[in-house]
Design a protein around this motif. Structure first.
Motif, short mmCIF file in Angstrom:
data_model
loop_
_atom_site.label_atom_id
_atom_site.label_comp_id
_atom_site.label_asym_id
_atom_site.label_seq_id
_atom_site.Cartn_x
_atom_site.Cartn_y
_atom_site.Cartn_z
N ARG A 1 0.82 -1.22 0.00
CA ARG A 1 0.00 0.00 0.00
C ARG A 1 0.85 1.27 0.00
N ILE A 2 2.16 1.10 -0.14
CA ILE A 2 3.07 2.25 -0.15
C ILE A 2 3.40 2.64 -1.58
N ARG A 3 3.03 3.86 -1.91
CA ARG A 3 3.30 4.41 -3.23
C ARG A 3 4.34 5.50 -3.06
N GLY A 4 5.40 5.45 -3.84
CA GLY A 4 6.42 6.47 -3.71
C GLY A 4 7.54 6.27 -4.71
N ARG A 5 8.60 7.01 -4.47
CA ARG A 5 9.82 6.88 -5.27
C ARG A 5 10.82 6.13 -4.41
N TRP A 6 11.34 5.04 -4.96
CA TRP A 6 12.17 4.12 -4.20
C TRP A 6 13.64 4.20 -4.61
N SER A 7 14.50 4.18 -3.61
CA SER A 7 15.95 4.14 -3.81
C SER A 7 16.50 2.95 -3.05
N HIS A 8 17.81 2.75 -3.12
CA HIS A 8 18.46 1.60 -2.49
C HIS A 8 19.39 2.05 -1.37
N LEU A 9 19.31 1.36 -0.25
CA LEU A 9 20.18 1.60 0.89
C LEU A 9 21.10 0.40 1.03
N THR A 10 22.40 0.61 1.05
CA THR A 10 23.36 -0.47 1.20
C THR A 10 24.53 0.02 2.05
N ALA A 11 25.51 -0.82 2.28
CA ALA A 11 26.65 -0.46 3.13
C ALA A 11 27.86 -1.29 2.72
N ASP A 12 28.96 -1.05 3.40
CA ASP A 12 30.18 -1.81 3.10
C ASP A 12 30.04 -3.27 3.51
N THR A 13 29.27 -3.54 4.55
CA THR A 13 29.03 -4.93 4.97
C THR A 13 27.55 -5.12 5.26
N THR B 1 27.17 -15.39 -5.02
CA THR B 1 26.59 -15.20 -3.70
C THR B 1 27.56 -15.70 -2.63
N ARG B 2 27.32 -15.24 -1.44
CA ARG B 2 28.04 -15.75 -0.28
C ARG B 2 26.99 -15.99 0.79
N ASP B 3 26.94 -17.20 1.29
CA ASP B 3 25.94 -17.59 2.27
C ASP B 3 24.53 -17.29 1.77
N GLY B 4 24.31 -17.46 0.48
CA GLY B 4 22.99 -17.24 -0.11
C GLY B 4 22.63 -15.79 -0.35
N VAL B 5 23.57 -14.87 -0.12
CA VAL B 5 23.31 -13.45 -0.29
C VAL B 5 23.95 -12.97 -1.59
N CYS B 6 23.14 -12.43 -2.47
CA CYS B 6 23.58 -11.92 -3.76
C CYS B 6 24.34 -10.59 -3.58
N VAL B 7 25.18 -10.26 -4.55
CA VAL B 7 25.95 -9.01 -4.48
C VAL B 7 25.08 -7.76 -4.53
N HIS B 8 23.81 -7.90 -4.89
CA HIS B 8 22.90 -6.76 -4.98
C HIS B 8 22.20 -6.45 -3.65
N TRP B 9 22.64 -6.99 -2.53
CA TRP B 9 21.92 -6.85 -1.26
C TRP B 9 21.71 -5.39 -0.89
N HIS B 10 20.47 -5.13 -0.42
CA HIS B 10 20.08 -3.76 -0.07
C HIS B 10 18.72 -3.76 0.62
N TYR B 11 18.34 -2.60 1.10
CA TYR B 11 16.97 -2.32 1.51
C TYR B 11 16.45 -1.25 0.57
N ASP B 12 15.18 -1.31 0.22
CA ASP B 12 14.56 -0.24 -0.54
C ASP B 12 14.08 0.83 0.45
N VAL B 13 14.19 2.09 0.04
CA VAL B 13 13.72 3.20 0.87
C VAL B 13 12.95 4.20 0.01
N VAL B 14 11.86 4.71 0.55
CA VAL B 14 11.13 5.78 -0.13
C VAL B 14 11.84 7.10 0.18
N ASP B 15 11.45 8.16 -0.53
CA ASP B 15 12.14 9.45 -0.38
C ASP B 15 12.25 9.93 1.07
#
Length: 107
Positions: free
Chosen positions: A16-28, A57-71
């Protein structure tokens, strides 16, 4: 700890969330989870699987790992210390992860 948030800002509706989405990631992954927790993100929102299935992947985690975030969360992440980056820089981070995994270094 370095956390990054890109400027992708793709319009989408997720649930139910409508917005503009970006990606949040980190060094680890650990740094990312810690930061996402501070943002109020649930661990189940973590995206760690490749849609294409061809990425290393490493431990089943793809290199694209991230969280999506709205503006609103993107702005909050920057206020909490996340580095704003261009989507091309996000691509460079993912390429570096891929190269490290293929070289046997991994994260």
């Amino acid at each position: 700890m370095t956390v990054y948030v890109d400027n992708f800002r793709a319009p989408a509706t997720v649930g139910r969330i409508r917005g503009r989405w970006s990606h949040l990631t980190a060094d680890t992954v650990e740094e990312l989870h810690e930061f996402a927790d501070r943002l109020g993100h649930r661990r189940e929102w973590f995206q760690a699987r490749c849609k294409h299935g061809s990425c290393p992947t490493r431990d089943g985690v793809c290199v694209h790992w991230h969280y999506d975030v709205v503006d609103r969360k993107r702005t909050e992440a920057i206020a909490l210390g996340a580095q704003p980056i261009d989507i091309r820089e996000m691509g460079a981070l993912i390429s570096a992860r891929r190269k490290a995994l293929r070289a046997g270094e991994g994260q």
